[in-house]
Scaffold this motif. Sequence first.
Motif, PDB file in Angstrom:
ATOM      1  N   ALA A  78       0.848  -1.294   0.178  1.00  0.00           N
ATOM      2  CA  ALA A  78      -0.063  -0.029   0.215  1.00  0.00           C
ATOM      3  C   ALA A  78       0.894   1.188   0.135  1.00  0.00           C
ATOM      4  N   ALA A  79       2.040   1.143   0.215  1.00  0.00           N
ATOM      5  CA  ALA A  79       3.181   2.310   0.512  1.00  0.00           C
ATOM      6  C   ALA A  79       3.008   3.005  -1.060  1.00  0.00           C
ATOM      7  N   THR A  80       2.956   4.419  -0.867  1.00  0.00           N
ATOM      8  CA  THR A  80       2.693   5.292  -2.012  1.00  0.00           C
ATOM      9  C   THR A  80       3.318   6.573  -1.655  1.00  0.00           C
ATOM     10  N   THR A  81       3.664   7.186  -2.986  1.00  0.00           N
ATOM     11  CA  THR A  81       4.470   8.558  -2.886  1.00  0.00           C
ATOM     12  C   THR A  81       3.194   9.596  -3.399  1.00  0.00           C
ATOM     13  N   ASP A  82       2.169   9.179  -3.640  1.00  0.00           N
ATOM     14  CA  ASP A  82       0.743  10.063  -4.121  1.00  0.00           C
ATOM     15  C   ASP A  82       0.458  10.924  -3.070  1.00  0.00           C
ATOM     16  N   PRO A  83       0.534  12.035  -2.841  1.00  0.00           N
ATOM     17  CA  PRO A  83      -0.211  12.874  -1.937  1.00  0.00           C
ATOM     18  C   PRO A  83      -1.508  12.797  -1.965  1.00  0.00           C
ATOM     19  N   HIS A  84      -2.137  12.566  -3.354  1.00  0.00           N
ATOM     20  CA  HIS A  84      -3.486  12.660  -3.376  1.00  0.00           C
ATOM     21  C   HIS A  84      -4.420  11.408  -2.716  1.00  0.00           C
ATOM     22  N   VAL A  85      -3.358  10.356  -2.684  1.00  0.00           N
ATOM     23  CA  VAL A  85      -3.860   9.088  -2.215  1.00  0.00           C
ATOM     24  C   VAL A  85      -3.924   9.309  -0.449  1.00  0.00           C
ATOM     25  N   LEU A  86      -2.775   9.760  -0.070  1.00  0.00           N
ATOM     26  CA  LEU A  86      -2.247   9.915   1.053  1.00  0.00           C
ATOM     27  C   LEU A  86      -3.387  10.740   2.002  1.00  0.00           C
ATOM     28  N   THR A  87      -3.931  11.893   1.143  1.00  0.00           N
ATOM     29  CA  THR A  87      -4.934  12.746   1.744  1.00  0.00           C
ATOM     30  C   THR A  87      -6.328  12.629   1.305  1.00  0.00           C
ATOM     31  N   SER A  88      -6.591  11.223   0.721  1.00  0.00           N
ATOM     32  CA  SER A  88      -7.866  10.799   0.222  1.00  0.00           C
ATOM     33  C   SER A  88      -8.825  10.516   1.263  1.00  0.00           C
ATOM     34  N   PRO A  89     -10.236  10.618   0.852  1.00  0.00           N
ATOM     35  CA  PRO A  89     -11.289  10.446   2.139  1.00  0.00           C
ATOM     36  C   PRO A  89     -11.120   8.740   2.391  1.00  0.00           C
ATOM     37  N   LEU A  90     -10.740   7.976   1.759  1.00  0.00           N
ATOM     38  CA  LEU A  90     -10.614   6.616   2.258  1.00  0.00           C
ATOM     39  C   LEU A  90      -9.351   6.407   3.295  1.00  0.00           C
ATOM     40  N   TRP A  91      -8.332   7.171   3.077  1.00  0.00           N
ATOM     41  CA  TRP A  91      -7.113   7.096   4.024  1.00  0.00           C
ATOM     42  C   TRP A  91      -7.177   7.817   5.346  1.00  0.00           C
ATOM     43  N   ALA A  92      -8.374   9.130   5.325  1.00  0.00           N
ATOM     44  CA  ALA A  92      -8.474   9.972   6.437  1.00  0.00           C
ATOM     45  C   ALA A  92      -8.713   9.079   7.734  1.00  0.00           C
ATOM     46  N   PRO A  93      -9.699   8.062   7.733  1.00  0.00           N
ATOM     47  CA  PRO A  93     -10.067   7.396   9.159  1.00  0.00           C
ATOM     48  C   PRO A  93      -8.782   6.805   9.590  1.00  0.00           C
ATOM     49  N   VAL A  94      -7.972   6.079   8.546  1.00  0.00           N
ATOM     50  CA  VAL A  94      -6.817   5.354   8.881  1.00  0.00           C
ATOM     51  C   VAL A  94      -5.672   5.973   9.649  1.00  0.00           C
ATOM     52  N   TRP A  95      -5.484   7.582   9.178  1.00  0.00           N
ATOM     53  CA  TRP A  95      -4.476   8.297   9.721  1.00  0.00           C
ATOM     54  C   TRP A  95      -4.935   8.533  11.213  1.00  0.00           C
ATOM     55  N   ARG A  96      -6.234   8.530  11.475  1.00  0.00           N
ATOM     56  CA  ARG A  96      -7.019   8.912  12.838  1.00  0.00           C
ATOM     57  C   ARG A  96      -6.433   7.651  13.564  1.00  0.00           C
ATOM     58  N   GLU A  97      -6.155   6.625  13.109  1.00  0.00           N
ATOM     59  CA  GLU A  97      -5.955   5.484  14.239  1.00  0.00           C
ATOM     60  C   GLU A  97      -4.534   5.253  14.035  1.00  0.00           C
ATOM     61  N   ALA A  98      -3.679   5.632  13.043  1.00  0.00           N
ATOM     62  CA  ALA A  98      -2.159   5.380  12.941  1.00  0.00           C
ATOM     63  C   ALA A  98      -1.629   5.801  14.044  1.00  0.00           C
ATOM     64  N   VAL A  99      -0.542   5.046  14.454  1.00  0.00           N
ATOM     65  CA  VAL A  99       0.427   4.975  15.455  1.00  0.00           C
ATOM     66  C   VAL A  99       1.667   5.485  15.094  1.00  0.00           C
ATOM     67  N   ALA A 100       2.223   5.119  13.756  1.00  0.00           N
ATOM     68  CA  ALA A 100       3.557   5.236  13.202  1.00  0.00           C
ATOM     69  C   ALA A 100       3.291   5.407  11.692  1.00  0.00           C
ATOM     70  N   VAL A 101       4.186   5.911  11.154  1.00  0.00           N
ATOM     71  CA  VAL A 101       4.621   5.660   9.768  1.00  0.00           C
ATOM     72  C   VAL A 101       5.586   4.698   9.336  1.00  0.00           C
ATOM     73  N   ALA A 102       5.508   4.047   8.317  1.00  0.00           N
ATOM     74  CA  ALA A 102       6.274   3.193   7.564  1.00  0.00           C
ATOM     75  C   ALA A 102       6.863   3.652   6.372  1.00  0.00           C
ATOM     76  N   TYR A 103       7.765   2.947   5.660  1.00  0.00           N
ATOM     77  CA  TYR A 103       8.125   3.123   4.319  1.00  0.00           C
ATOM     78  C   TYR A 103       8.706   1.787   3.801  1.00  0.00           C
ATOM     79  N   HIS A 104       8.573   1.922   2.368  1.00  0.00           N
ATOM     80  CA  HIS A 104       8.932   0.825   1.600  1.00  0.00           C
ATOM     81  C   HIS A 104      10.156   0.891   1.149  1.00  0.00           C
ATOM     82  N   PRO A 105      11.392   0.276   1.882  1.00  0.00           N
ATOM     83  CA  PRO A 105      12.951   0.536   1.665  1.00  0.00           C
ATOM     84  C   PRO A 105      13.204   0.265   0.109  1.00  0.00           C
TER      85      PRO A 105
END
Length: 305
Positions: A78-105
Amino acid sequence: MTPDCTTRLPLAENHPDGSHLRTALALAAAGVPVLPLRRGKVPFGNCRSCKDGACGGRPNMKSAGPCQCPAPCHAWAAATTDPHVLTSPLWAPVWREAVAVAYHPGGAGLTVVDLDNAAAVTWAHETLPATRTVQTTRGEHWLYRGAMPSSNAVRPGVDIKSLMQYARWLGPGTGRMAVLPAAVRALLVKEDTTPAPGEVASSVPDRTPWGRSVATGCRHTERYVRTGLERGLTLVRTRTESGAGSQAFGVARFLAAQHTECPGPCGLAVLGHEIVAAAVSVGVPETYARRAVANGLETAVERAA
């Protein structure tokens, strides 16, 4: 790109604010694919339409498919560099629950050598070329420029995170990032497939089976130990295509963990010989099998300590 960016992007109005989303957007702007982590510091689970791989997989996954699901429910993929995806309505509730950020090395062209304890860090200083380091809760992440396959437990306390893996973002770290060295690539030994009929995998000799004569200090019954061993050997032997070496590591670690409270000796070396023989019988190179089993036995002892 490397995860040491200083780029800052404004957050959309009325979007769930917080350091995690801000960090994700900054990393994405630097070309680092990111994803949120939920409690337990693991990715969010699959949605109904993508459950059990029904979607076929996203482009970054091993088996790419036609999935068009915009939800962050594909683990590391699911890792992405698209800011439109990161700030999309579908991702909004996920960010409310998120406890950390990960990245795909691997998606950022990087490899992370995850050193899980002080002994592993000492080994890295003695063995690997210096590079950028990031402090973790129990050890360090060593970042190298260049991607490679990922693998866990390449040696006690050491994991490799690159392609098809995620690493938790703990900051940019310190030091200059070096090019991925051969010493790191050498930690990942590819397992051979089952040899063709008539080929000899190795010359592992027959050895004395486990028994009281070699386990005079074991508190378990012989039936208990033999049952566990046979189940483990069955797991190794069923991996006839690939993965038998990793399975051998897991079996050795599990069996050794059962004896951490015994006064000893428990004949773990004899158990290890049988696991090696099982791995070799399905095509694992003997040298690799011995190293995997030795690491498994040693890891269990270290964790117990």
